[in-house]
Design a protein around this motif. Structure first.
Motif, PDB file in Angstrom:
ATOM      1  N   ASP A 131      26.278  32.079  42.074  1.00  0.00           N
ATOM      2  CA  ASP A 131      27.031  31.470  40.977  1.00  0.00           C
ATOM      3  C   ASP A 131      26.382  31.818  39.635  1.00  0.00           C
ATOM      4  O   ASP A 131      27.073  32.190  38.686  1.00  0.00           O
ATOM      5  N   ALA A 132      25.070  31.700  39.568  1.00  0.00           N
ATOM      6  CA  ALA A 132      24.364  31.950  38.305  1.00  0.00           C
ATOM      7  C   ALA A 132      24.420  33.418  37.905  1.00  0.00           C
ATOM      8  O   ALA A 132      24.673  33.740  36.741  1.00  0.00           O
ATOM      9  N   THR A 133      24.187  34.337  38.854  1.00  0.00           N
ATOM     10  CA  THR A 133      24.175  35.749  38.467  1.00  0.00           C
ATOM     11  C   THR A 133      25.577  36.277  38.174  1.00  0.00           C
ATOM     12  O   THR A 133      25.739  37.156  37.330  1.00  0.00           O
ATOM     13  N   ALA A 134      26.583  35.730  38.845  1.00  0.00           N
ATOM     14  CA  ALA A 134      27.968  36.120  38.519  1.00  0.00           C
ATOM     15  C   ALA A 134      28.304  35.673  37.092  1.00  0.00           C
ATOM     16  O   ALA A 134      28.915  36.430  36.330  1.00  0.00           O
ATOM     17  N   ALA A 135      27.905  34.453  36.730  1.00  0.00           N
ATOM     18  CA  ALA A 135      28.149  33.963  35.364  1.00  0.00           C
ATOM     19  C   ALA A 135      27.390  34.811  34.349  1.00  0.00           C
ATOM     20  O   ALA A 135      27.920  35.141  33.275  1.00  0.00           O
ATOM     21  N   ASP A 136      26.159  35.193  34.672  1.00  0.00           N
ATOM     22  CA  ASP A 136      25.385  36.061  33.775  1.00  0.00           C
ATOM     23  C   ASP A 136      26.078  37.411  33.601  1.00  0.00           C
ATOM     24  O   ASP A 136      26.166  37.932  32.486  1.00  0.00           O
ATOM     25  N   LYS A 137      26.570  37.976  34.698  1.00  0.00           N
ATOM     26  CA  LYS A 137      27.235  39.283  34.641  1.00  0.00           C
ATOM     27  C   LYS A 137      28.496  39.204  33.775  1.00  0.00           C
ATOM     28  O   LYS A 137      28.765  40.094  32.963  1.00  0.00           O
ATOM     29  N   ALA A 138      29.261  38.125  33.934  1.00  0.00           N
ATOM     30  CA  ALA A 138      30.475  37.953  33.127  1.00  0.00           C
ATOM     31  C   ALA A 138      30.131  37.813  31.653  1.00  0.00           C
ATOM     32  O   ALA A 138      30.811  38.380  30.789  1.00  0.00           O
ATOM     33  N   ARG A 139      29.061  37.061  31.341  1.00  0.00           N
ATOM     34  CA  ARG A 139      28.682  36.888  29.932  1.00  0.00           C
ATOM     35  C   ARG A 139      28.186  38.206  29.336  1.00  0.00           C
ATOM     36  O   ARG A 139      28.493  38.534  28.182  1.00  0.00           O
ATOM     37  N   LEU A 140      27.443  38.972  30.101  1.00  0.00           N
ATOM     38  CA  LEU A 140      27.001  40.279  29.607  1.00  0.00           C
ATOM     39  C   LEU A 140      28.191  41.193  29.324  1.00  0.00           C
ATOM     40  O   LEU A 140      28.204  41.916  28.321  1.00  0.00           O
ATOM     41  N   ALA A 141      29.188  41.160  30.204  1.00  0.00           N
ATOM     42  CA  ALA A 141      30.398  41.957  29.974  1.00  0.00           C
ATOM     43  C   ALA A 141      31.127  41.471  28.728  1.00  0.00           C
ATOM     44  O   ALA A 141      31.569  42.274  27.894  1.00  0.00           O
ATOM     45  N   GLU A 142      31.268  40.158  28.596  1.00  0.00           N
ATOM     46  CA  GLU A 142      31.912  39.590  27.403  1.00  0.00           C
ATOM     47  C   GLU A 142      31.187  40.034  26.141  1.00  0.00           C
ATOM     48  O   GLU A 142      31.816  40.464  25.162  1.00  0.00           O
ATOM     49  N   ARG A 164      29.071  38.848  19.218  1.00  0.00           N
ATOM     50  CA  ARG A 164      28.806  37.955  20.350  1.00  0.00           C
ATOM     51  C   ARG A 164      29.294  36.534  20.071  1.00  0.00           C
ATOM     52  O   ARG A 164      29.068  35.997  18.987  1.00  0.00           O
ATOM     53  N   ARG A 165      29.949  35.940  21.067  1.00  0.00           N
ATOM     54  CA  ARG A 165      30.373  34.541  20.952  1.00  0.00           C
ATOM     55  C   ARG A 165      29.129  33.663  20.921  1.00  0.00           C
ATOM     56  O   ARG A 165      28.264  33.776  21.789  1.00  0.00           O
TER      57      ARG A 165
END
Length: 154
Positions: A11-22, A141-142
């Protein structure tokens, strides 16, 4: 080349990956964004099919030439092993000053090095009034304290 976080995702690394993409997409820098993808990455973006970093850079250059003041938020929907599904919304204006909000879903597949090898995006958009915009941070960046999609009611 390695682009952590690496699969399999939590859950944490998927959220990190999405934020890096964003963050990368909010930079509106096609060369920077393209580095997150394999050299032979395959995309479907709406009805357009893109293969490889050169085509990704060309696609994003065209996109951000017409989608001005682009601001994006991504949120993980689900993940498993080397795949992440996100939902997103972004706002932009055209060169006539008309604002739009786009909503969509992306399915991502990563190689063992954390590079995205497949991206499938489905997107819908509609015009919005300037007063209905929700994404007002300075370009880039947001900010961490800006609400995400769920908190924004999207």
């Amino acid at each position: 080349m390695s682009r952590p976080p690496l699969p399999p995702f939590t859950d944490a690394t998927a959220a990190d990956k999405a934020r890096l993409a964003e963050d990368a997409w909010n930079s509106r820098d096609p060369a920077r964004v393209a580095l997150a993808y394999t050299t032979d990455s395959q995309w479907r973006n709406r009805a357009e099919f893109v293969t490889g970093r050169d085509q990704i850079k060309a696609f994003l250059t065209r996109k951000w030439a017409r989608e001005l003041d682009y601001r994006l938020i991504k949120e993980v929907w689900t993940h498993a092993a080397n795949r992440i599904a996100v939902r997103f919304a972004y706002e932009y204006r055209d060169d006539s000053g008309h604002w739009f909000r786009a909503y969509g879903n992306e399915n991502w597949q990563f190689d063992a090095n954390g590079l995205m090898e497949r991206r499938i995006a489905s997107i819908n958009e509609h015009p919005i009034a300037d007063a209905d915009r929700k994404f007002h941070w300075p370009l880039g960046r947001r900010p961490d304290d800006h609400p995400g999609l769920t908190a924004s009611g999207l």
